[in-house]
Scaffold this motif. Structure first.
Motif, mmCIF file in Angstrom:
data_model
loop_
_atom_site.group_PDB
_atom_site.id
_atom_site.type_symbol
_atom_site.label_atom_id
_atom_site.label_comp_id
_atom_site.label_asym_id
_atom_site.label_seq_id
_atom_site.Cartn_x
_atom_site.Cartn_y
_atom_site.Cartn_z
ATOM 1 N N SER A 137 -0.760 30.750 -22.525
ATOM 2 C CA SER A 137 -1.210 30.377 -21.192
ATOM 3 C C SER A 137 -2.038 31.507 -20.594
ATOM 4 N N VAL A 153 4.015 20.306 -26.531
ATOM 5 C CA VAL A 153 4.078 20.677 -25.123
ATOM 6 C C VAL A 153 2.776 20.265 -24.447
ATOM 7 N N THR A 154 2.893 19.678 -23.267
ATOM 8 C CA THR A 154 1.712 19.327 -22.477
ATOM 9 C C THR A 154 1.537 20.363 -21.373
ATOM 10 N N TYR A 155 0.304 20.582 -20.973
ATOM 11 C CA TYR A 155 0.016 21.595 -19.958
ATOM 12 C C TYR A 155 -1.240 21.198 -19.201
ATOM 13 N N GLU A 156 -1.498 21.871 -18.088
ATOM 14 C CA GLU A 156 -2.721 21.661 -17.324
ATOM 15 C C GLU A 156 -3.724 22.753 -17.660
ATOM 16 N N ALA A 160 0.164 22.007 -28.684
ATOM 17 C CA ALA A 160 -0.094 21.976 -27.241
ATOM 18 C C ALA A 160 -1.297 21.099 -26.962
ATOM 19 N N ALA A 164 -3.569 19.305 -23.503
ATOM 20 C CA ALA A 164 -3.756 19.305 -22.053
ATOM 21 C C ALA A 164 -3.732 17.889 -21.495
ATOM 22 N N TYR A 191 7.990 17.920 -19.754
ATOM 23 C CA TYR A 191 6.628 18.081 -20.245
ATOM 24 C C TYR A 191 6.567 18.590 -21.687
#
Length: 750
Positions: free
Chosen positions: A3, A288-291, A365, A367, A399
């Motif tokens: 990140s 894993v999902t993330y912004e 990962a 987005a 998430y």
């Protein structure tokens, strides 16, 4: 996953998503053992040694530390708060009396809403600044439940994924057309007032609700005034009339109520019960999902600036992807662009692989915010929708997913557009760095000076000058010598400066295809560098030749590379290589120290770009405005409304680059002239400096010895990028100081 916070950390440890809860619980136990607390149940982790060190450092900073977690698991957050309680952070670094009111959510409430919709208990539902038919994990089930509600209203500004299923679409005003107020922090009240008249036949959503509710006020402006008169005005005593208070609040934009904290906040959670509810580490592949830093959750999915902003870590534009550790990809038989099929539960999504250093092993990962279908011409069908991978667990959205199945497809490799194809500095000290321990001993640590061989022996760049003569020692700066300083200790690589520059200087969006051809037009870029396992010393020990050495230097460290960021724009060189090669004198030097471009003189030879050692000059291959090939924000009247009227829109075939926001300098110069005074230090700010959230960028005048810029330049951390090529830039950088074990380059060289 890597990140932006992890990239800026002094020390970072890789863990899989399912391991985070056990790591938090283990850290609690280690802190509790030293603070006299009671231990909780915690699954074993492979990071006991590291957690011992972290716990000791936290205890040494008791009352001066803070532990945070990005998890959406309420139980994990309880354990994190318990750690802060043991560390004495409540009432010290944590202030719960004045909480932030932004981004509050209620995941359990959304689940309850779905149940009520399915059971027919709702007569009407209103959507405002939300798009659940896109952003909920099981959007199909939501749409089915929505069909059972008799009246469905959306305040969306377009027929988005949710609005298309509504009975009425009542577009809200844009915020620049609206009245409003907010309390982002307890006791801080801000006012929002319109700056333009409504462009379309819209009505402010709050006013619609007010009228539907039968409010007595004629409009929302009156409603806001009445509310402030009744609730906010009594909070102060310095102004005797509401009209004067209202006028001052409008002028200031914010009213601080003089909020006084109550008693010291304390921790009241049941840490043992929370620890018992924590998830346990899993085996197998996890997702894993993330912004993304730019696009976020997809709300602004039709903004082409955000799509073209390179991701700070991956440097990819116009796509999301499945990011994996290169070693894991090799084991699975994947390469960059391989299209894979990822399955979690009943959800299957296809997308390309991105090789991303510093990822946890067996972790993927992706987005969220992509895969929109009803956002607009710029954002429709860009990337894949990752929201279906999100699930509801224990009343909160989860998430990440465990037990993921992955298959390689037979699809052709997918082309990802990147703005940076190199990953390391390959032994060069482009970003100069040192450790805190070395810097404390020597403020110039890590900032060694290159010596250049000359007929007179080794000399520093400042001792050699191809341009100066006894009669003309250099460019004269009679009034101002504008320049910029960038503290690499403060820069976090977020990209806010890139977007600000786009908006201020009418930088065109060129799209994925042109970015893939290395034709992006950004006037400022943020280079991202990884550390490498290979350096000149161990390459010699391995017996590597130069080609093999530099080839291995370009490979990021296999396990967990450190990350450095460096914003680079035109350095406005006082010995500018671009100026000497332009055949038509389109690029010249000003008496204020700028490297300038005369657009109507440029004939597009691109000699200047070839001669620029910083590679910051952009050639516009096309006319991006009024061009159907680039249907973004410059080819219709509405899109053109975001253009800055103080900056020209360049035509095809000229060179573009940073101008140090010369239009802002001219405005500041004229304002000072009208008031018959000198320009004040800090009065003029470039767009990048104004937007930087960490104040890493400082703009000012070198001729003012007392300016912030001049004072920063005196710091022993200051250096010029590629000083050895003797371009004498007007931009300088400051050495990055890491608070971690010593790094190569700590010793000072003269």
């Amino acid at each position: 996953m890597l990140s932006l916070s992890g990239a800026n950390a002094d020390q970072r440890y890789k863990i899989k998503p399912s391991q985070q809860s056990s790591v938090v619980a283990s850290l609690y136990n280690k802190v509790a053992a030293m603070a006299g607390g009671t231990s909780v149940s915690a699954a074993a982790t492979p990071y006991d040694k590291q957690l011992d060190t972290i716990a000791k450092e936290l205890m040494n900073a008791k009352g001066k530390s803070v532990v945070v977690s990005g998890s959406n698991d309420p139980n994990e957050q309880v354990v994190v708060n318990a750690i802060n309680h043991l560390l004495g952070n409540y009432g010290a670094t944590l202030n719960l009396d004045r909480a932030c009111n932004l981004k509050n959510s209620n995941d359990a409430g959304v689940a309850e809403l779905l149940n009520d919709m399915n059971s027919g208990q709702l007569g009407a539902v209103i959507f405002w600044n939300s798009n659940p038919a896109y952003s909920l994990p099981d959007a199909k089930s939501f749409v089915t439940a929505l069909s059972k509600v008799p009246v469905k209203i959306s305040f969306a500004d377009r027929e988005d994924e949710t609005a298309q299923h509504c009975d009425y679409i009542c577009p809200d005003h844009h915020y620049l057309e609206s009245w409003g107020d907010a309390e982002p922090y307890k006791g801080s009240f801000s006012l929002m007032q319109p700056t333009i008249r409504p462009l379309f036949k819209t009505r402010q959503a709050a006013e619609s609700i007010m009228k539907w509710a039968g409010a007595t006020q004629a409009d929302y402006y009156t409603y806001i005034r009445d509310f402030w008169a009744a609730k906010i005005y009594p909070m102060q005593s310095g102004i005797s009339s509401f009209e004067a208070f209202w006028t001052q609040s409008l002028r200031d934009g914010v009213f601080e109520s003089g909020f006084v904290m109550g008693g010291v906040s304390s921790f009241t959670g049941d840490v043992a019960a929370a620890a018992n509810q924590l998830s346990k580490p899993a085996s197998g592949i996890e997702l894993v999902t993330y912004e993304k830093t730019g696009l976020g959750n997809g709300t602004h999915g039709n903004n082409p600036w955000l799509h073209e902003l390179p991701d700070p870590i991956t440097k990819i534009c116009w796509d999301n992807y499945f990011a994996v550790l290169p070693a894991f990809a090799t084991k699975m038989g994947w390469r960059q662009g391989t299209v894979i099929e990822v399955k979690s539960g009943n959800t299957t999504v296809k997308g390309p692989v991105l090789l991303q250093p510093a990822m946890a092993d067996e972790t993927i990962a992706v987005a969220i915010g992509y895969g929109r279908t009803k956002t607009g011409k710029a954002g429709d069908n860009v990337g894949v929708n990752a929201y279906p991978f999100v699930s509801m667990s224990g009343g909160a959205l989860k998430y990440f997913a465990t037990g993921v199945n992955v298959n390689k497809t037979v699809d052709d490799d997918y082309q990802l557009a990147t703005t940076q194809s190199h990953h390391t500095m390959m032994g060069r000290d482009i970003v100069k760095e040192t450790s805190l321990a070395a810097w404390l001993k020597d403020p110039s640590a890590g900032n060694h000076v290159h010596l250049i061989e000359s007929p007179y022996g080794p000399k520093t760049p400042e001792q050699l000058d191809l341009w100066a003569t006894p009669e003309q020692p250099g460019h004269e700066r009679p009034n101002h010598a504008w320049g910029m300083g960038i503290d690499l200790n403060s820069c976090i690589g977020c990209g806010a400066c890139v977007i600000a520059c786009n908006a201020e200087n009418n930088v065109p969006v060129v799209g994925k295809d042109e970015v893939g051809r290395s034709r992006e037009m950004h006037w400022i870029r943020i280079d991202r560098y990884y550390t490498s396992d290979t350096n000149k010393q161990n390459a010699e020990e391995k017996g590597l030749g130069k080609l093999d050495m530099y080839g291995e230097m370009e490979i990021p460290a296999a396990d967990n590379p450190q990350v450095m960021f460096q914003p680079v724009m035109c350095q406005h060189c006082n010995h500018a290589p671009c100026e000497t090669v332009c055949p038509v004198a389109a690029t010249t030097h000003s008496s204020d120290g700028f490297n300038m471009m005369a657009y109507n003189r440029c004939v597009g030879t691109r000699y200047c770009a070839n001669n620029c050692p910083y590679k910051v000059r952009r050639y516009n291959w096309f006319k991006y405005s009024d061009n159907e090939q680039f249907p973004f924000n410059m080819n219709d009247n509405l899109g053109k409304m975001v253009l800055n009227p103080d900056v020209t829109v360049r035509s095809r075939g000229v060179m573009e680059k940073c101008s140090m926001c010369v239009q802002r300098i001219q405005y500041g110069r004229l304002e000072a002239k009208k008031e018959n005074r000198k320009i004040k230090d800090g009065e003029i700010k470039t767009a990048c400096a104004q937007s930087c959230p960490t104040n890493a960028i400082v703009f000012g005048d070198f001729n003012d010895a007392n300016s912030q810029l001049s004072q920063l330049f005196k710091d022993e951390r200051s250096y010029h990028l590629l000083a050895e090529v003797k371009t004498k830039p007007s931009v300088f950088y400051q050495t990055k100081v890491w608070n971690r074990p010593a790094v190569e380059g700590d010793k000072h060289h003269s």
